[in-house]
Design a protein around this motif. Structure first.
Motif, PDB file in Angstrom:
ATOM      1  N   ALA A 277      62.965  72.158 101.589  1.00 43.16           N
ATOM      2  CA  ALA A 277      61.767  71.541 101.027  1.00 43.16           C
ATOM      3  C   ALA A 277      61.776  71.537  99.502  1.00 43.16           C
ATOM      4  O   ALA A 277      61.027  70.784  98.887  1.00 43.16           O
ATOM      5  CB  ALA A 277      60.522  72.268 101.531  1.00 43.16           C
ATOM      6  N   THR A 278      62.609  72.388  98.914  1.00 47.50           N
ATOM      7  CA  THR A 278      62.642  72.491  97.456  1.00 47.50           C
ATOM      8  C   THR A 278      64.082  72.446  96.952  1.00 47.50           C
ATOM      9  O   THR A 278      65.017  72.861  97.645  1.00 47.50           O
ATOM     10  CB  THR A 278      62.000  73.801  96.968  1.00 47.50           C
ATOM     11  OG1 THR A 278      62.798  74.907  97.413  1.00 47.50           O
ATOM     12  CG2 THR A 278      60.584  73.960  97.500  1.00 47.50           C
ATOM     13  N   THR A 301      67.167  67.628  99.950  1.00 44.77           N
ATOM     14  CA  THR A 301      65.830  68.114  99.631  1.00 44.77           C
ATOM     15  C   THR A 301      64.804  67.040  99.944  1.00 44.77           C
ATOM     16  O   THR A 301      64.862  65.937  99.393  1.00 44.77           O
ATOM     17  CB  THR A 301      65.707  68.499  98.147  1.00 44.77           C
ATOM     18  OG1 THR A 301      66.633  69.549  97.852  1.00 44.77           O
ATOM     19  CG2 THR A 301      64.305  68.992  97.831  1.00 44.77           C
ATOM     20  N   PRO A 303      60.557  67.154 100.450  1.00 44.59           N
ATOM     21  CA  PRO A 303      59.324  67.954 100.571  1.00 44.59           C
ATOM     22  C   PRO A 303      58.728  67.827 101.965  1.00 44.59           C
ATOM     23  O   PRO A 303      58.776  66.747 102.578  1.00 44.59           O
ATOM     24  CB  PRO A 303      58.398  67.346  99.509  1.00 44.59           C
ATOM     25  CG  PRO A 303      59.329  66.733  98.508  1.00 44.59           C
ATOM     26  CD  PRO A 303      60.496  66.223  99.304  1.00 44.59           C
ATOM     27  N   PHE A 405      57.838  76.455 101.140  1.00 44.94           N
ATOM     28  CA  PHE A 405      57.331  75.323 100.355  1.00 44.94           C
ATOM     29  C   PHE A 405      55.908  75.624  99.896  1.00 44.94           C
ATOM     30  O   PHE A 405      55.660  75.784  98.722  1.00 44.94           O
ATOM     31  CB  PHE A 405      57.372  74.039 101.190  1.00 44.94           C
ATOM     32  CG  PHE A 405      56.899  72.809 100.461  1.00 44.94           C
ATOM     33  CD1 PHE A 405      57.687  72.221  99.492  1.00 44.94           C
ATOM     34  CD2 PHE A 405      55.672  72.230 100.768  1.00 44.94           C
ATOM     35  CE1 PHE A 405      57.257  71.080  98.823  1.00 44.94           C
ATOM     36  CE2 PHE A 405      55.233  71.087 100.117  1.00 44.94           C
ATOM     37  CZ  PHE A 405      56.033  70.505  99.140  1.00 44.94           C
ATOM     38  N   GLY A 427      58.202  78.303  97.063  1.00 44.50           N
ATOM     39  CA  GLY A 427      57.086  77.437  96.741  1.00 44.50           C
ATOM     40  C   GLY A 427      56.456  77.719  95.393  1.00 44.50           C
ATOM     41  O   GLY A 427      56.163  76.790  94.637  1.00 44.50           O
ATOM     42  N   THR A 430      58.100  76.337  92.380  1.00 42.71           N
ATOM     43  CA  THR A 430      58.079  74.884  92.458  1.00 42.71           C
ATOM     44  C   THR A 430      56.768  74.323  91.918  1.00 42.71           C
ATOM     45  O   THR A 430      56.759  73.294  91.231  1.00 42.71           O
ATOM     46  CB  THR A 430      58.297  74.427  93.916  1.00 42.71           C
ATOM     47  OG1 THR A 430      59.586  74.867  94.356  1.00 42.71           O
ATOM     48  CG2 THR A 430      58.204  72.919  94.050  1.00 42.71           C
ATOM     49  N   TYR A 483      55.239  64.508  94.248  1.00 37.20           N
ATOM     50  CA  TYR A 483      54.959  64.697  95.676  1.00 37.20           C
ATOM     51  C   TYR A 483      54.031  63.622  96.229  1.00 37.20           C
ATOM     52  O   TYR A 483      53.487  63.772  97.325  1.00 37.20           O
ATOM     53  CB  TYR A 483      54.397  66.105  95.907  1.00 37.20           C
ATOM     54  CG  TYR A 483      55.378  67.149  95.440  1.00 37.20           C
ATOM     55  CD1 TYR A 483      56.416  67.564  96.259  1.00 37.20           C
ATOM     56  CD2 TYR A 483      55.324  67.636  94.138  1.00 37.20           C
ATOM     57  CE1 TYR A 483      57.366  68.470  95.805  1.00 37.20           C
ATOM     58  CE2 TYR A 483      56.268  68.541  93.678  1.00 37.20           C
ATOM     59  CZ  TYR A 483      57.281  68.954  94.515  1.00 37.20           C
ATOM     60  OH  TYR A 483      58.234  69.836  94.063  1.00 37.20           O
TER      61      TYR A 483
END
Length: 502
Positions: A277-278, A301, A303, A405, A427, A430, A483
């Motif tokens: 996810a990252t 990757t 998200p 995440f 997360g 991020t 995002y």
């Protein structure tokens, strides 16, 4: 071409995996690709459609393993009490209503049917229990028709489940499951399967996967081998939802993978792609494969969530307000946040703290609030839709010590909140830019005691409100732009193109 997303269960208090899948469903709709979300667990507490629709899945997107082999569609429960009465073949002599239950009494001593209604004062029946001569003999489960039945027999003073029968729309039997404790045999007209793993294998075979299909494993414990053996020419992907290794049991020669991913990582050469996810987790995983396996799998990757828009407030945010949102589970450490808020309140008298979510730790957290006479500024507000709620607050706080995440982190920056969380993967780094939109708080889980952690959390809460970062809200909105839904849809389109055609 179909993208099959494989998971186990779903419920009212679902985990981040199910929420990630719900976001993915939205993204895949935008790619105009057919997507199915497969649930393998046996579910009887509710019609599975109640759970999936609650999370935003469309009925046609859902495959439930146990219903797949029937012609009954995934659909809301609409089976009526009058339909059930008409199916009894016996006269109802008396009817009792208690809350969401209706008991239908039949001729003879201790003969009755207990009907569990979908809603109080409704006539829609979720399930029914049949008792003859005081002995439970059967339970029926409904959607728009009867979906399956469970059969019971007396055994050592309790009702022992020995068979489930799954039906087609016309009431004919699709297959039977014979049960002996933890063991099951699944009997079809043309096949007999001697375990749940065999059942899953049979299901994967029936999908008749081709080189135009993608199978994404969100969970794979015990079923990973079955999927790989019967995948045909389809492409297999694995989503890494959480921390994937143990930091404390590794050296230059070996690494201990998270149990949930051990089989997939050990067979990485059979996996077409992994999804993190990252970018940070992608980098860590890539380096570990190179170091320990001298192999570079395809790691992408994407998200796990997205933002349809940036949520901005038309009025000012509530001053000195904090919020958190998560399952009320021990690993989220909401009690640390509560204790820290109580300490911070002494230096920030106007401070308030609202907690959204449900879970097993709720009573424990509430006791801490009540014991410190904090109910006037710390509230537990349950599980609600937060789309138009986040932007009312100034600061989002998290005490989770591991986030793959962090959907709530993403939602919070999408509403421009200041952010506080521990400096832990993946997360928090991020979504939190230290001393820009908030603070990454140092923590050593091996040496730090709870008292010290709580004191540190409290100090950073005070710092946020008393030291005034330059532009925390604007910085969060800037972070959130990566995002936005179209950005994530583009990533999915790129993934599909790369996996199937490059």
């Amino acid at each position: 071409m179909t993208i099959y997303n494989i998971n186990f269960g779903i419920g009212w208090a679902s985990s981040g995996v199910e929420y990630a899948q719900a976001y993915r469903a939205q993204m895949l709709r935008e790619t105009n690709q057919s997507a199915k979300f497969v649930f393998l667990d046996f579910i009887q507490t509710e019609n599975i459609q109640t759970f999936t629709s609650n999370m935003g899945f469309k009925d046609e997107e859902i495959i439930w393993l146990y219903q797949y082999f029937t012609d009954i569609k995934i659909a809301p429960t609409t089976y009526q009490l009058e339909q059930l009465k008409a199916s009894l073949g016996a006269e109802v002599t008396r009817t009792e209503y208690v809350d969401k239950k209706v008991r239908l009494y039949l001729d003879g001593p201790q003969n009755f049917v207990t009907c569990y209604l979908k809603d109080e004062n409704d006539t829609v029946v979720d399930r029914a229990e049949f008792v003859i001569n005081g002995i439970l003999v059967r339970k029926d489960f409904y959607s728009y028709v009867r979906v399956f039945s469970e059969y019971y027999a007396p055994f050592e003073n309790y009702a022992k489940l020995y068979m489930r029968q799954f039906y087609n729309e016309d009431g004919s039997i699709a297959y039977n499951e014979y049960i002996d404790g933890e063991d099951s045999i699944f009997a079809f007209e043309n096949a007999k399967l001697y375990s749940k793993i065999d059942f899953v294998s049979y299901f994967i075979q029936q999908l008749q996967l081709t080189n135009k299909d993608i199978v994404i494993l969100d969970r794979a414990t015990q079923i990973g081998q079955a999927v790989l053996q019967h995948k045909g020419e389809s492409k297999i992907g694995v989503v890494v939802h959480a921390e994937h290794f143990s930091k404390h049991i590794m050296n230059d020669e070996q690494i201990l993978w998270n149990n949930y991913y051990e089989y997939q990582f050990s067979n990485a050469r059979e996996i077409d792609f992994f999804i993190t996810a990252t970018d940070l987790q992608n980098k860590v995983l890539r380096e570990q494969f190179q170091k320990y396996y001298q192999f570079q799998p395809n790691i992408l990757t994407v998200p796990v969530g997205s933002l349809s828009s940036l949520k901005k407030t038309s009025s000012s945010r509530k001053p000195f307000s904090m919020v958190t949102a998560s399952r009320l589970a021990s690993e989220k450490h909401i009690d640390w946040l509560v204790k820290a808020a109580i300490i911070a309140k002494k230096q920030v008298p106007e401070l308030t703290f609202d907690i959204y979510g449900e879970g097993g730790e709720k009573d424990k957290i509430m006791k801490v609030v009540e014991a410190n006479a904090a109910t006037n500024y710390i509230q537990l507000l349950g599980h609600v839709n937060l789309d138009q709620v986040y932007q009312q607050y100034e600061l989002f706080v998290s005490a989770s010590t591991s986030e793959g995440f962090g959907l709530t982190l993403m939602e919070a920056v999408g509403s421009g909140l200041g952010m506080i969380g521990f400096d832990v993967n993946y997360g928090n780094p991020t979504f939190i830019r230290n001393e820009a939109n908030g603070y990454l708080i140092p923590i050593d889980l091996n040496d730090d005691h709870e008292h010290d952690i709580v004191q540190r959390l409290a100090q950073y809460m005070v710092n946020y409100f008393n030291e005034s970062l330059a532009h925390p809200h604007e910085t969060s909105y800037e972070i959130a732009k990566d995002y936005m839904t179209q950005e994530v849809v583009d990533k999915w389109n790129s993934l599909i193109k790369e996996v199937l055609y490059d």
